[in-house]
Design a protein around this motif. Sequence first.
Motif, PDB file in Angstrom:
ATOM      1  N   UNK A  66       0.816  -1.222   0.000  1.00  0.00           N
ATOM      2  CA  UNK A  66       0.000   0.000   0.000  1.00  0.00           C
ATOM      3  C   UNK A  66       0.848   1.269   0.000  1.00  0.00           C
ATOM      4  N   UNK A  67       2.114   1.148   0.385  1.00  0.00           N
ATOM      5  CA  UNK A  67       3.023   2.296   0.341  1.00  0.00           C
ATOM      6  C   UNK A  67       4.034   2.163  -0.793  1.00  0.00           C
ATOM      7  N   UNK A  68       3.794   1.233  -1.712  1.00  0.00           N
ATOM      8  CA  UNK A  68       4.658   1.071  -2.863  1.00  0.00           C
ATOM      9  C   UNK A  68       5.711  -0.005  -2.727  1.00  0.00           C
ATOM     10  N   UNK A  69       5.720  -0.713  -1.590  1.00  0.00           N
ATOM     11  CA  UNK A  69       6.694  -1.766  -1.372  1.00  0.00           C
ATOM     12  C   UNK A  69       6.320  -3.059  -2.071  1.00  0.00           C
ATOM     13  N   UNK A  70       7.177  -4.068  -1.878  1.00  0.00           N
ATOM     14  CA  UNK A  70       6.959  -5.346  -2.548  1.00  0.00           C
ATOM     15  C   UNK A  70       5.898  -6.202  -1.899  1.00  0.00           C
ATOM     16  N   UNK A  71       5.579  -5.946  -0.627  1.00  0.00           N
ATOM     17  CA  UNK A  71       4.527  -6.697   0.053  1.00  0.00           C
ATOM     18  C   UNK A  71       4.862  -8.150   0.290  1.00  0.00           C
ATOM     19  N   UNK A  72       6.150  -8.503   0.276  1.00  0.00           N
ATOM     20  CA  UNK A  72       6.541  -9.896   0.472  1.00  0.00           C
ATOM     21  C   UNK A  72       6.358 -10.312   1.925  1.00  0.00           C
ATOM     22  N   UNK A  73       6.080 -11.582   2.135  1.00  0.00           N
ATOM     23  CA  UNK A  73       6.014 -12.119   3.485  1.00  0.00           C
ATOM     24  C   UNK A  73       7.420 -12.218   4.058  1.00  0.00           C
ATOM     25  N   UNK A  74       7.516 -12.394   5.369  1.00  0.00           N
ATOM     26  CA  UNK A  74       8.818 -12.574   5.990  1.00  0.00           C
ATOM     27  C   UNK A  74       9.474 -13.856   5.493  1.00  0.00           C
ATOM     28  N   UNK A  75       8.681 -14.895   5.270  1.00  0.00           N
ATOM     29  CA  UNK A  75       9.227 -16.146   4.730  1.00  0.00           C
ATOM     30  C   UNK A  75       9.852 -15.900   3.360  1.00  0.00           C
ATOM     31  N   UNK A  76       9.156 -15.157   2.500  1.00  0.00           N
ATOM     32  CA  UNK A  76       9.697 -14.851   1.175  1.00  0.00           C
ATOM     33  C   UNK A  76      11.019 -14.095   1.287  1.00  0.00           C
ATOM     34  N   UNK A  77      11.054 -13.129   2.201  1.00  0.00           N
ATOM     35  CA  UNK A  77      12.279 -12.342   2.381  1.00  0.00           C
ATOM     36  C   UNK A  77      13.421 -13.240   2.853  1.00  0.00           C
ATOM     37  N   UNK A  78      13.119 -14.196   3.720  1.00  0.00           N
ATOM     38  CA  UNK A  78      14.152 -15.117   4.207  1.00  0.00           C
ATOM     39  C   UNK A  78      14.736 -15.964   3.084  1.00  0.00           C
ATOM     40  N   UNK A  79      13.901 -16.340   2.138  1.00  0.00           N
ATOM     41  CA  UNK A  79      14.397 -17.143   1.010  1.00  0.00           C
ATOM     42  C   UNK A  79      15.448 -16.361   0.231  1.00  0.00           C
ATOM     43  N   UNK A  80      15.188 -15.080   0.019  1.00  0.00           N
ATOM     44  CA  UNK A  80      16.171 -14.240  -0.681  1.00  0.00           C
ATOM     45  C   UNK A  80      17.396 -14.003   0.191  1.00  0.00           C
ATOM     46  N   UNK A  81      17.180 -13.750   1.471  1.00  0.00           N
ATOM     47  CA  UNK A  81      18.287 -13.458   2.377  1.00  0.00           C
ATOM     48  C   UNK A  81      19.260 -14.626   2.470  1.00  0.00           C
ATOM     49  N   UNK A  82      18.758 -15.856   2.482  1.00  0.00           N
ATOM     50  CA  UNK A  82      19.657 -17.003   2.563  1.00  0.00           C
ATOM     51  C   UNK A  82      20.623 -17.024   1.382  1.00  0.00           C
ATOM     52  N   UNK A  83      20.110 -16.755   0.192  1.00  0.00           N
ATOM     53  CA  UNK A  83      20.969 -16.799  -0.988  1.00  0.00           C
ATOM     54  C   UNK A  83      22.014 -15.688  -0.959  1.00  0.00           C
ATOM     55  N   UNK A  84      21.620 -14.504  -0.530  1.00  0.00           N
ATOM     56  CA  UNK A  84      22.556 -13.385  -0.478  1.00  0.00           C
ATOM     57  C   UNK A  84      23.617 -13.603   0.594  1.00  0.00           C
ATOM     58  N   UNK A  85      23.189 -14.044   1.776  1.00  0.00           N
ATOM     59  CA  UNK A  85      24.118 -14.186   2.899  1.00  0.00           C
ATOM     60  C   UNK A  85      25.057 -15.372   2.739  1.00  0.00           C
TER      61      UNK A  85
END
Length: 434
Positions: A66-85
Amino acid sequence: MAIDFELTDDQRKIKDQAREFAQEVLRPVADRADALPDPQDAFRATKPVYEQAAALGYPAMFLPAEYGGGGASTVDFLIAIEELCAVDPGFPTTLLVNGLALMPLLQWGTEAQRERWIGAAAADVRGDFLAGWVVSERGGTANFDHPSPQAGIQLVADHDRARGEYVLHGEKHWPCNAGGWDLGGADVNLCVVRTDRRAGGKEALSAVLVERGTPGVRYEVIDTMAHRTCQNVTMTFRGARVPEENLLAPGDGDLLVNRNFTWSAPIAAMAAVAVARGAYDFALKWARTYTGGGAGPIIEHQAVGHLLTEIAAKIEAGRYLCWKAAHYLDASDGEAHALAGMNKTFCGDLMQSVVVDCMRIVGVNALDRKFPLARLYREAMVFPLYDAGNLAMQRRRAWGVMADAAFTPDTFVDGERIPFTKAMEGYGVTSEIG
């Protein structure tokens, strides 16, 4: 409802895209930046990576749609974070801290504050916007909820009613992102402050938004042994003035701190899992090819095979606990204080031992800097120490929830929500200051 650990098609896309970005864009820059002697140079070296990450939406991935963000769940964000970290845990910390600075606006901010700052972060596709989370102090803040005014948060914000401003005096130590790309300050820093000099931590704390260019604020970079691709600073306030409308969570800064570290805990835990996974990936490949002077690869030896199975099991267990904590956090509207704290402390401590075990498999060659294990060992040392610390806030918060009569051993498996209250704070604080 079935318990399902299978990634959706969208989540597989998130994973594949993040892995490609980490390997092709982040890795070459992170390897060079980590070796730079000046920590600010190391941080600035990641600016081109941050710009490409912004184009892909990573810095705004977790912000509400609603503020222009991606609206991803925390689980979704964790999936990306694992690959980056798994490639470099420092750079994703910059993304995480943007969230630590902005997520409190959803709970305690005004609509004007949300539209201005979350909107600005979400609209940034060039990679210029940074936000800082400013809570830690040189004397320590583990006892931020202590009943004595002389303990905990000591950055004071005195109210100048005549001018409609708060005047800040004091120092913060360790905030990330706060200095900005040029040490002129992040676009906005969310600072936890003491707005009542006479009250204890449960009544005296609030938060203020300090904008870039505010006079009376100075930044000095801290030279760290690891996570060198993110920035930590000492931030000194000498009569810095912020307008009244930049205040949020008056008298509830303690709850803001607890809730914020609840949101970040599964992310920090997954970062620890990712670093361990990076070490495991190298150790497994090594064991399949290195002979140690014997007739075959060392994976054929029982000691190595047994240790690799233990390493793999610990990583799998850590990952799924992260997913569980993140799912529980999303389902309970952020009220995951106990499980998130357990998740962060469990993974932060356990994954250190996993990295060490991987080094045991590789042997003395693990010390060779041309291989990744020496750096991964340094990075693994960070996780029990940062993000509220495993001996401090993370465990105390879980302790406070477990002491409440509403908590049972079935709370998490049943998905029961337990709202976090001030009555759950103060467990384990040091004795009264005499």
